[in-house]
Design an enzyme around this catalytic site. Structure first.
Site, PDB file in Angstrom:
ATOM      1  N   GLY A 147      65.071  57.173  22.918  1.00 14.60           N
ATOM      2  CA  GLY A 147      65.598  56.852  21.647  1.00 14.60           C
ATOM      3  C   GLY A 147      64.434  56.855  20.404  1.00 14.60           C
ATOM      4  NE  ARG A 148      64.226  52.437  17.476  1.00 17.19           N
ATOM      5  CZ  ARG A 148      64.970  51.422  17.733  1.00 17.19           C
ATOM      6  NH1 ARG A 148      66.115  50.665  16.999  1.00 17.19           N
ATOM      7  NH2 ARG A 148      64.399  50.600  19.002  1.00 17.19           N
ATOM      8  CB  ILE A 149      59.521  56.733  20.043  1.00 18.14           C
ATOM      9  CG1 ILE A 149      59.104  55.078  18.845  1.00 18.14           C
ATOM     10  CG2 ILE A 149      58.130  57.166  20.283  1.00 18.14           C
ATOM     11  CD1 ILE A 149      58.125  54.045  19.373  1.00 18.14           C
ATOM     12  NE  ARG A 169      69.477  51.922  28.108  1.00 16.70           N
ATOM     13  CZ  ARG A 169      69.127  50.564  27.777  1.00 16.70           C
ATOM     14  NH1 ARG A 169      69.111  49.695  28.509  1.00 16.70           N
ATOM     15  NH2 ARG A 169      69.105  50.562  26.234  1.00 16.70           N
ATOM     16  CB  THR A 227      52.885  56.375  22.538  1.00 17.27           C
ATOM     17  OG1 THR A 227      53.932  56.673  23.359  1.00 17.27           O
ATOM     18  CG2 THR A 227      51.834  56.686  22.773  1.00 17.27           C
ATOM     19  CB  SER A 228      56.466  53.095  26.024  1.00 21.64           C
ATOM     20  OG  SER A 228      57.615  52.103  26.104  1.00 21.64           O
ATOM     21  NE  ARG A 229      54.922  46.953  24.126  1.00 26.08           N
ATOM     22  CZ  ARG A 229      54.775  47.185  22.987  1.00 26.08           C
ATOM     23  NH1 ARG A 229      54.722  48.063  22.945  1.00 26.08           N
ATOM     24  NH2 ARG A 229      55.041  46.606  22.212  1.00 26.08           N
ATOM     25  CD  GLU A 258      47.741  47.371  25.728  1.00 28.10           C
ATOM     26  OE1 GLU A 258      48.117  46.206  24.640  1.00 28.10           O
ATOM     27  OE2 GLU A 258      48.476  47.622  25.757  1.00 28.10           O
ATOM     28  CG  HIS A 276      49.007  48.791  22.069  1.00 28.98           C
ATOM     29  ND1 HIS A 276      49.268  47.943  22.577  1.00 28.98           N
ATOM     30  CD2 HIS A 276      49.770  49.670  20.986  1.00 28.98           C
ATOM     31  CE1 HIS A 276      50.338  47.940  22.482  1.00 28.98           C
ATOM     32  NE2 HIS A 276      50.352  48.878  21.457  1.00 28.98           N
ATOM     33  N   GLY A 278      49.167  53.167  18.568  1.00 23.09           N
ATOM     34  CA  GLY A 278      50.479  53.801  18.401  1.00 23.09           C
ATOM     35  C   GLY A 278      50.950  53.464  17.198  1.00 23.09           C
TER      36      GLY A 278
HETATM   37  P1  NAP Z   1      64.190  52.292  21.630  1.00 20.92           P
HETATM   38  O1  NAP Z   1      64.978  53.341  20.109  1.00 20.92           O
HETATM   39  O2  NAP Z   1      65.099  51.331  22.359  1.00 20.92           O
HETATM   40  O3  NAP Z   1      64.179  54.085  22.476  1.00 20.92           O
HETATM   41  C1  NAP Z   1      64.444  53.334  23.903  1.00 20.92           C
HETATM   42  C2  NAP Z   1      64.430  54.576  25.245  1.00 20.92           C
HETATM   43  O4  NAP Z   1      64.712  53.970  26.195  1.00 20.92           O
HETATM   44  C3  NAP Z   1      66.555  54.555  25.270  1.00 20.92           C
HETATM   45  O5  NAP Z   1      66.426  56.268  25.460  1.00 20.92           O
HETATM   46  C4  NAP Z   1      67.117  54.182  25.929  1.00 20.92           C
HETATM   47  O6  NAP Z   1      68.225  54.336  26.377  1.00 20.92           O
HETATM   48  C5  NAP Z   1      66.397  53.971  27.161  1.00 20.92           C
HETATM   49  N1  NAP Z   1      66.063  53.423  28.004  1.00 20.92           N
HETATM   50  C6  NAP Z   1      65.938  51.941  27.917  1.00 20.92           C
HETATM   51  N2  NAP Z   1      66.038  51.396  29.696  1.00 20.92           N
HETATM   52  C7  NAP Z   1      65.834  52.327  30.408  1.00 20.92           C
HETATM   53  C8  NAP Z   1      66.435  52.754  31.810  1.00 20.92           C
HETATM   54  N3  NAP Z   1      66.200  51.677  32.477  1.00 20.92           N
HETATM   55  N4  NAP Z   1      66.176  54.010  32.189  1.00 20.92           N
HETATM   56  C9  NAP Z   1      66.554  54.746  30.897  1.00 20.92           C
HETATM   57  N5  NAP Z   1      66.117  55.159  30.060  1.00 20.92           N
HETATM   58  C10 NAP Z   1      65.853  53.319  29.269  1.00 20.92           C
HETATM   59  O7  NAP Z   1      63.085  52.346  21.604  1.00 20.92           O
HETATM   60  P2  NAP Z   1      62.102  52.886  20.749  1.00 20.92           P
HETATM   61  O8  NAP Z   1      61.995  52.511  18.783  1.00 20.92           O
HETATM   62  O9  NAP Z   1      62.078  54.224  20.975  1.00 20.92           O
HETATM   63  O10 NAP Z   1      60.414  52.279  21.387  1.00 20.92           O
HETATM   64  C11 NAP Z   1      60.550  52.832  22.463  1.00 20.92           C
HETATM   65  C12 NAP Z   1      59.427  51.593  23.064  1.00 20.92           C
HETATM   66  O11 NAP Z   1      57.822  51.657  22.418  1.00 20.92           O
HETATM   67  C13 NAP Z   1      59.606  50.305  22.747  1.00 20.92           C
HETATM   68  O12 NAP Z   1      59.924  49.014  23.423  1.00 20.92           O
HETATM   69  C14 NAP Z   1      57.406  49.945  22.538  1.00 20.92           C
HETATM   70  O13 NAP Z   1      57.350  48.755  23.909  1.00 20.92           O
HETATM   71  C15 NAP Z   1      56.700  51.004  22.782  1.00 20.92           C
HETATM   72  N6  NAP Z   1      55.787  51.523  21.241  1.00 20.92           N
HETATM   73  C16 NAP Z   1      54.712  51.384  21.901  1.00 20.92           C
HETATM   74  C17 NAP Z   1      53.963  51.427  20.475  1.00 20.92           C
HETATM   75  C18 NAP Z   1      52.735  51.841  20.401  1.00 20.92           C
HETATM   76  O14 NAP Z   1      51.609  51.248  19.502  1.00 20.92           O
HETATM   77  N7  NAP Z   1      51.855  52.035  21.410  1.00 20.92           N
HETATM   78  C19 NAP Z   1      54.175  51.605  18.977  1.00 20.92           C
HETATM   79  C20 NAP Z   1      55.672  51.299  19.293  1.00 20.92           C
HETATM   80  C21 NAP Z   1      56.720  51.146  20.723  1.00 20.92           C
HETATM   81  P3  NAP Z   1      69.596  54.789  25.881  1.00 20.92           P
HETATM   82  O15 NAP Z   1      69.097  55.462  24.074  1.00 20.92           O
HETATM   83  O16 NAP Z   1      70.526  55.475  26.608  1.00 20.92           O
HETATM   84  O17 NAP Z   1      69.320  52.893  25.218  1.00 20.92           O
END
Ligand code: NAP
Length: 313
Positions: A147-149, A169, A227-229, A258, A276, A278
């Site tokens: 996704g975005r990150i 997905r 860096t996700s969860r 955490e 944590h 990120g």
């Molecule tokens: P996002 O844009 O919603 O991207 C999530 C990605 O995961 C998408 O590519 C999605 O697929 C894919 N996905 C979801 N469920 C799936 C599954 N069951 N199987 C395979 N792929 C799956 O989210 P984001 O903004 O990149 O952020 C991702 C995560 O990073 C957040 O949820 C957050 O928990 C974590 N985060 C952590 C920090 C930190 O401080 N360490 C900072 C920011 C975010 P599709 O694109 O096909 O829907």
């Protein structure tokens, strides 16, 4: 004036001009969520907002989470009570992608071990076999989640000479065109990647996705970055894979419980463990606070929220 509960920890990050018409109760992370007639709640990701909390705040109209992940909120319970849930997508993408790269480089090139050696005073000088790491050029980076990150991490990869695989997905044709990335299933991603970086949200489908069985399917010597969860990984299984030398390293920013870290993981070799951070840049943290308050102002003033989480799952 609208009665609003806001995480005390973002007090210095919000612009006072944004707080017009809000009667704010600042709520510290260690204080329980109170009962009462507040109409908005702005929590950190460390605060669980479930059925009980929602019941105790019967006038609540919005939960504006100060994070992009919203696994600390029971979104189904909120929807049932007609409470809008918002997050802070987009503004933390680049900062978090940078941190994922900091972890990739630090883990691949054993930066923490090197820094510790220098500080310990035990460094005896250059040695041809000292702290040999993984050369990135020509290797494969596997993004689990694009996704975005995940995509922002991938966009930085060609500069290091990495081939990119990703699992998501849905296909990402623009990302593929831009970076040469190829979409594969999870099995291929695990089997072919030298570095596996996790970018899926925590959900019932993804919790524990990195476990004894999936770790065994990773290449010997591969590196895992998260860096996700934290709850995507079974931490004891990861510790074992590191102890046995099956994995070459793990760079982690997030943990299942955490701020507690599994003692075996804390003691495991070849780890880079961060607290944590990120999204921890001044600019990003201010933008996250601003979006959360903008969502509150919009909803309380009868406008649609800027970044609702419904439809994002
Ligand atoms: P996002 O844009 O919603 O991207 C999530 C990605 O995961 C998408 O590519 C999605 O697929 C894919 N996905 C979801 N469920 C799936 C599954 N069951 N199987 C395979 N792929 C799956 O989210 P984001 O903004 O990149 O952020 C991702 C995560 O990073 C957040 O949820 C957050 O928990 C974590 N985060 C952590 C920090 C930190 O401080 N360490 C900072 C920011 C975010 P599709 O694109 O096909 O829907």
């Amino acid at each position: 004036m609208f009665k609003v509960l806001v995480a005390d920890e973002i007090k210095n990050l919000v612009e006072p001009a944004q707080l017009t018409d809000l009667d704010i109760t600042w709520l510290a992370a260690d204080e329980p969520t109170p009962k009462g007639d507040w109409v908005a709640l702005v929590p950190l990701l460390s605060r669980w907002v479930g059925g009980t909390e929602l019941k105790n705040l019967p006038n609540l109209r919005i939960v504006a989470n100060v994070a992009v992940g919203y696994n600390n909120v029971d979104v189904v319970a909120a929807e049932l009570r007609g409470v809008i849930v918002t997050n802070t997508p987009g503004v933390l993408t680049e900062a978090t992608a940078d941190l994922a790269w900091a972890l990739i480089l630090a883990t691949a090139r054993r930066l923490v071990e090197g820094a510790d050696l220098v500080r310990s005073g035990k460094w005896t000088g250059w040695h041809p076999e000292q702290l040999l790491g993984l050369e990135l050029c020509g290797r494969t980076l596997g993004l689990f989640g694009a996704g975005r990150i995940g995509q922002a991490v991938g966009r930085r990869a060609p500069a290091f000479g990495l081939r990119i695989l990703y699992s998501a997905r849905s296909p990402k044709p623009e990302f593929e065109n831009e970076t040469g990335a190829a979409r594969v299933d999870t099995s291929r991603l695990l089997a072919e990647s030298d570095i596996v970086s996790l970018h899926v949200p925590s959900s019932p489908e993804t919790k524990g996705i990195i476990n004894r069985e999936t770790l065994a399917r990773m290449k010997r010597g591969a590196i895992l970055i998260n860096t996700s969860r934290g709850d995507l990984i079974r931490e004891e299984a990861l510790a074992l894979a590191l102890e046995q030398g099956h994995l070459g390293g793990a760079g982690l920013d997030v943990y299942a419980e955490e701020p507690t870290i599994h003692p075996r993981l804390l003691a495991a070799p070849r780890t880079v463990l961060l607290p944590h951070i990120g999204s921890a840049t001044e600019e990003t943290r201010r933008k996250m606070a601003a979006i959360a308050i903008e969502n509150v102002q919009a909803v309380l003033n009868g406008k649609p929220p800027l970044t609702p989480v419904y439809g994002q799952v």
